[in-house]
Design a protein around this motif. Structure first.
Motif, PDB file in Angstrom:
ATOM      1  N   PRO A 109       6.139  -7.188  -0.709  1.00 42.83           N
ATOM      2  CA  PRO A 109       5.558  -6.113  -1.528  1.00 42.83           C
ATOM      3  C   PRO A 109       4.924  -6.574  -2.831  1.00 42.83           C
ATOM      4  O   PRO A 109       4.011  -5.926  -3.337  1.00 42.83           O
ATOM      5  CB  PRO A 109       6.754  -5.189  -1.794  1.00 42.83           C
ATOM      6  CG  PRO A 109       7.957  -6.047  -1.635  1.00 42.83           C
ATOM      7  CD  PRO A 109       7.603  -7.034  -0.564  1.00 42.83           C
ATOM      8  N   THR A 128      -2.063   0.804   2.977  1.00 44.22           N
ATOM      9  CA  THR A 128      -0.903   0.088   3.492  1.00 44.22           C
ATOM     10  C   THR A 128      -0.244   0.899   4.606  1.00 44.22           C
ATOM     11  O   THR A 128      -0.291   2.134   4.598  1.00 44.22           O
ATOM     12  CB  THR A 128       0.125  -0.200   2.386  1.00 44.22           C
ATOM     13  OG1 THR A 128       0.438   1.020   1.704  1.00 44.22           O
ATOM     14  CG2 THR A 128      -0.431  -1.207   1.392  1.00 44.22           C
ATOM     15  N   ARG A 131       4.906  -0.475   5.422  1.00 46.28           N
ATOM     16  CA  ARG A 131       5.549  -1.045   4.243  1.00 46.28           C
ATOM     17  C   ARG A 131       4.667  -0.816   3.018  1.00 46.28           C
ATOM     18  O   ARG A 131       3.465  -1.046   3.072  1.00 46.28           O
ATOM     19  CB  ARG A 131       5.765  -2.543   4.415  1.00 46.28           C
ATOM     20  CG  ARG A 131       6.564  -2.934   5.645  1.00 46.28           C
ATOM     21  CD  ARG A 131       6.637  -4.439   5.748  1.00 46.28           C
ATOM     22  NE  ARG A 131       7.426  -4.886   6.874  1.00 46.28           N
ATOM     23  CZ  ARG A 131       7.789  -6.143   7.062  1.00 46.28           C
ATOM     24  NH1 ARG A 131       7.432  -7.075   6.196  1.00 46.28           N
ATOM     25  NH2 ARG A 131       8.503  -6.488   8.112  1.00 46.28           N
ATOM     26  N   GLU A 132       5.289  -0.409   1.946  1.00 46.38           N
ATOM     27  CA  GLU A 132       4.538  -0.198   0.710  1.00 46.38           C
ATOM     28  C   GLU A 132       4.436  -1.498  -0.089  1.00 46.38           C
ATOM     29  O   GLU A 132       5.100  -2.489   0.214  1.00 46.38           O
ATOM     30  CB  GLU A 132       5.228   0.872  -0.137  1.00 46.38           C
ATOM     31  CG  GLU A 132       5.279   2.240   0.515  1.00 46.38           C
ATOM     32  CD  GLU A 132       5.998   3.259  -0.339  1.00 46.38           C
ATOM     33  OE1 GLU A 132       5.357   3.815  -1.249  1.00 46.38           O
ATOM     34  OE2 GLU A 132       7.199   3.484  -0.097  1.00 46.38           O
ATOM     35  N   THR A 133       3.593  -1.474  -1.107  1.00 45.07           N
ATOM     36  CA  THR A 133       3.474  -2.597  -2.034  1.00 45.07           C
ATOM     37  C   THR A 133       3.957  -2.147  -3.417  1.00 45.07           C
ATOM     38  O   THR A 133       4.141  -0.952  -3.664  1.00 45.07           O
ATOM     39  CB  THR A 133       2.019  -3.072  -2.157  1.00 45.07           C
ATOM     40  OG1 THR A 133       1.229  -2.006  -2.710  1.00 45.07           O
ATOM     41  CG2 THR A 133       1.448  -3.473  -0.799  1.00 45.07           C
ATOM     42  N   GLU A 136      -0.461  -0.213  -6.863  1.00 43.75           N
ATOM     43  CA  GLU A 136      -1.104   0.999  -6.354  1.00 43.75           C
ATOM     44  C   GLU A 136      -2.225   0.656  -5.383  1.00 43.75           C
ATOM     45  O   GLU A 136      -2.991  -0.282  -5.598  1.00 43.75           O
ATOM     46  CB  GLU A 136      -1.665   1.827  -7.517  1.00 43.75           C
ATOM     47  CG  GLU A 136      -2.229   3.171  -7.082  1.00 43.75           C
ATOM     48  CD  GLU A 136      -2.655   4.030  -8.251  1.00 43.75           C
ATOM     49  OE1 GLU A 136      -3.261   5.088  -8.011  1.00 43.75           O
ATOM     50  OE2 GLU A 136      -2.401   3.636  -9.402  1.00 43.75           O
ATOM     51  N   TYR A 140      -0.899   5.174   1.451  1.00 46.55           N
ATOM     52  CA  TYR A 140       0.176   4.562   2.235  1.00 46.55           C
ATOM     53  C   TYR A 140       0.440   5.441   3.441  1.00 46.55           C
ATOM     54  O   TYR A 140       0.619   6.655   3.323  1.00 46.55           O
ATOM     55  CB  TYR A 140       1.449   4.428   1.392  1.00 46.55           C
ATOM     56  CG  TYR A 140       2.700   4.159   2.198  1.00 46.55           C
ATOM     57  CD1 TYR A 140       2.836   2.982   2.944  1.00 46.55           C
ATOM     58  CD2 TYR A 140       3.750   5.081   2.222  1.00 46.55           C
ATOM     59  CE1 TYR A 140       3.986   2.744   3.685  1.00 46.55           C
ATOM     60  CE2 TYR A 140       4.908   4.839   2.957  1.00 46.55           C
ATOM     61  CZ  TYR A 140       5.011   3.675   3.689  1.00 46.55           C
ATOM     62  OH  TYR A 140       6.147   3.436   4.432  1.00 46.55           O
ATOM     63  N   LYS A 305      -2.440  10.354  -0.902  1.00 43.96           N
ATOM     64  CA  LYS A 305      -1.865   9.068  -1.301  1.00 43.96           C
ATOM     65  C   LYS A 305      -0.735   8.650  -0.362  1.00 43.96           C
ATOM     66  O   LYS A 305      -0.508   7.466  -0.137  1.00 43.96           O
ATOM     67  CB  LYS A 305      -1.330   9.143  -2.733  1.00 43.96           C
ATOM     68  CG  LYS A 305      -2.397   9.374  -3.787  1.00 43.96           C
ATOM     69  CD  LYS A 305      -3.298   8.158  -3.969  1.00 43.96           C
ATOM     70  CE  LYS A 305      -2.589   6.997  -4.609  1.00 43.96           C
ATOM     71  NZ  LYS A 305      -3.489   5.839  -4.849  1.00 43.96           N
ATOM     72  N   PHE A 306      -0.002   9.607   0.169  1.00 39.32           N
ATOM     73  CA  PHE A 306       1.103   9.326   1.081  1.00 39.32           C
ATOM     74  C   PHE A 306       0.886  10.133   2.351  1.00 39.32           C
ATOM     75  O   PHE A 306       0.993  11.352   2.356  1.00 39.32           O
ATOM     76  CB  PHE A 306       2.438   9.680   0.427  1.00 39.32           C
ATOM     77  CG  PHE A 306       3.654   9.337   1.256  1.00 39.32           C
ATOM     78  CD1 PHE A 306       3.583   8.491   2.357  1.00 39.32           C
ATOM     79  CD2 PHE A 306       4.893   9.857   0.924  1.00 39.32           C
ATOM     80  CE1 PHE A 306       4.698   8.180   3.107  1.00 39.32           C
ATOM     81  CE2 PHE A 306       6.031   9.551   1.656  1.00 39.32           C
ATOM     82  CZ  PHE A 306       5.929   8.712   2.757  1.00 39.32           C
TER      83      PHE A 306
END
Length: 333
Positions: A109, A128, A131-133, A136, A140, A305-306
């Motif tokens: 990450p 992404t 898995r997130e980073t 920003e 995701y 964003k998600f």
């Protein structure tokens, strides 16, 4: 003579008007052609996958490939092989090729930061997956892995006697060291089972979601903890590795096993009474959602964003609803 010149001027004027109309039509036609060419301009999506050793990530790629084919976009896939240095190098190569959007399943990450910076400098949106980073990105695509760990924890408590009465020793086979998914599935599970005074959790080594590594880990753990009551693995492939060892040790009837992902092979084990539960993590859907989001990003459209996929518990009470010989994983219903 005046009549002649009037006719000549009129004819000339008509030619000018016709010429202007023709020019306008050419310009309009040219504009339509340019618009047509713009509409047909191909979108190229680069996809840096963390590994292609895991069935989950293979199925995620399958979902992305089929979605790309249906949408008529190019998908350029590279395998980082769980190596962050290779991943950063792969991403640079993809950007040099001229991709429009980067799909990224990060091997680490924080250490993937050079890839994110390279994409930012090139004006390439980053989405992404799974898995997130720590930095920003545009969006995701994934699931709430802590929630998934909590589902597994609730099933474990139920198997060991129920809330307030659960007792036993649990072996936890973990994913990858430092991974956000690993940490979330660990934290969610512990959030539930830590409320039970009679439960002890033995945190096993990081097996990187790979069955063969889980087999080795389980062999060692079983020698040290032969009194184990339940195994919780961060994915089904590792759970199946644990089942293999338990079966070879004639302990499968005495030890419960819970995993995550909804791998069809695991569902068959649940149906046969050799595994006790798994949490849905449909990878095909994640691949599809990621490509759909990438196309929108390439076209300059706003995206969430998600972007989250659904989940839920599969056990013997409902496994029949998810069994499907044509799919590698349980599909969201």
């Amino acid at each position: 003579m005046k009549t002649f010149w009037k006719g000549f001027i009129a004819a000339g004027s008509l030619l000018v008007v016709l010429g202007a109309c023709s020019s306008g039509n050419d310009e309009a036609g040219g504009s339509e052609t340019a618009e047509g060419q713009e509409e047909q301009q191909e979108i190229t999506i680069g996809f840096s996958q963390v590994t292609l050793e895991s069935p989950f990530y293979i199925e995620l790629v399958n979902g992305a490939e089929e979605a790309a084919a249906e949408q008529g976009v190019t998908l350029d896939i590279v395998d980082a092989q769980n190596d962050i240095e290779k991943q950063n190098s792969d991403v640079n190569s993809l950007i040099t090729k001229g991709i429009d959007v980067l799909l990224l399943n990060p091997a680490n990450p924080s250490s993937v930061a050079p890839s994110l910076k390279a994409a930012e400098n090139a004006g390439v949106p980053v989405i992404t997956i799974d898995r997130e980073t720590n930095d920003e990105v545009t969006a995701y695509v994934g699931r709430d892995n802590k929630e998934m760990g909590m589902y597994a924890g609730e099933k474990a408590v139920d198997l060991l006697g129920g809330k307030g009465n659960a007792k036993g020793k649990i072996i936890e086979i973990q994913g990858d060291a430092g991974g956000i998914v690993m940490q979330a599935r660990h934290d969610g599970f512990h959030h539930i089972v830590s409320e039970e005074e009679g439960i002890e959790v033995i945190e096993g080594p990081y097996s990187e979601y790979i069955r063969s590594k889980a087999v080795s880990a389980m062999q060692d753990l079983l020698q040290a903890h032969p009194d184990v009551d339940l195994v919780y693995a961060h994915n089904d492939d590792m759970a199946l590795g644990a089942i293999q060892v338990l079966s070879q040790s004639n302990m499968l009837d005495d030890v419960k096993v819970v995993g995550v992902d909804g791998l069809m092979e695991a569902l068959k084990k649940i149906d046969a009474g050799e595994m006790d539960g798994t949490v849905i993590n449909d990878p095909y859907e994640l691949g599809t959602l990621a490509v759909e989001a990438a196309i929108k990003a390439a076209n300059g459209e706003e995206i969430d964003k998600f972007i989250v996929g659904g989940t839920g518990l599969i056990d013997q009470s409902n496994v029949g609803n998810y069994l499907d010989e044509e799919s590698s994983f349980a599909r969201i219903q």
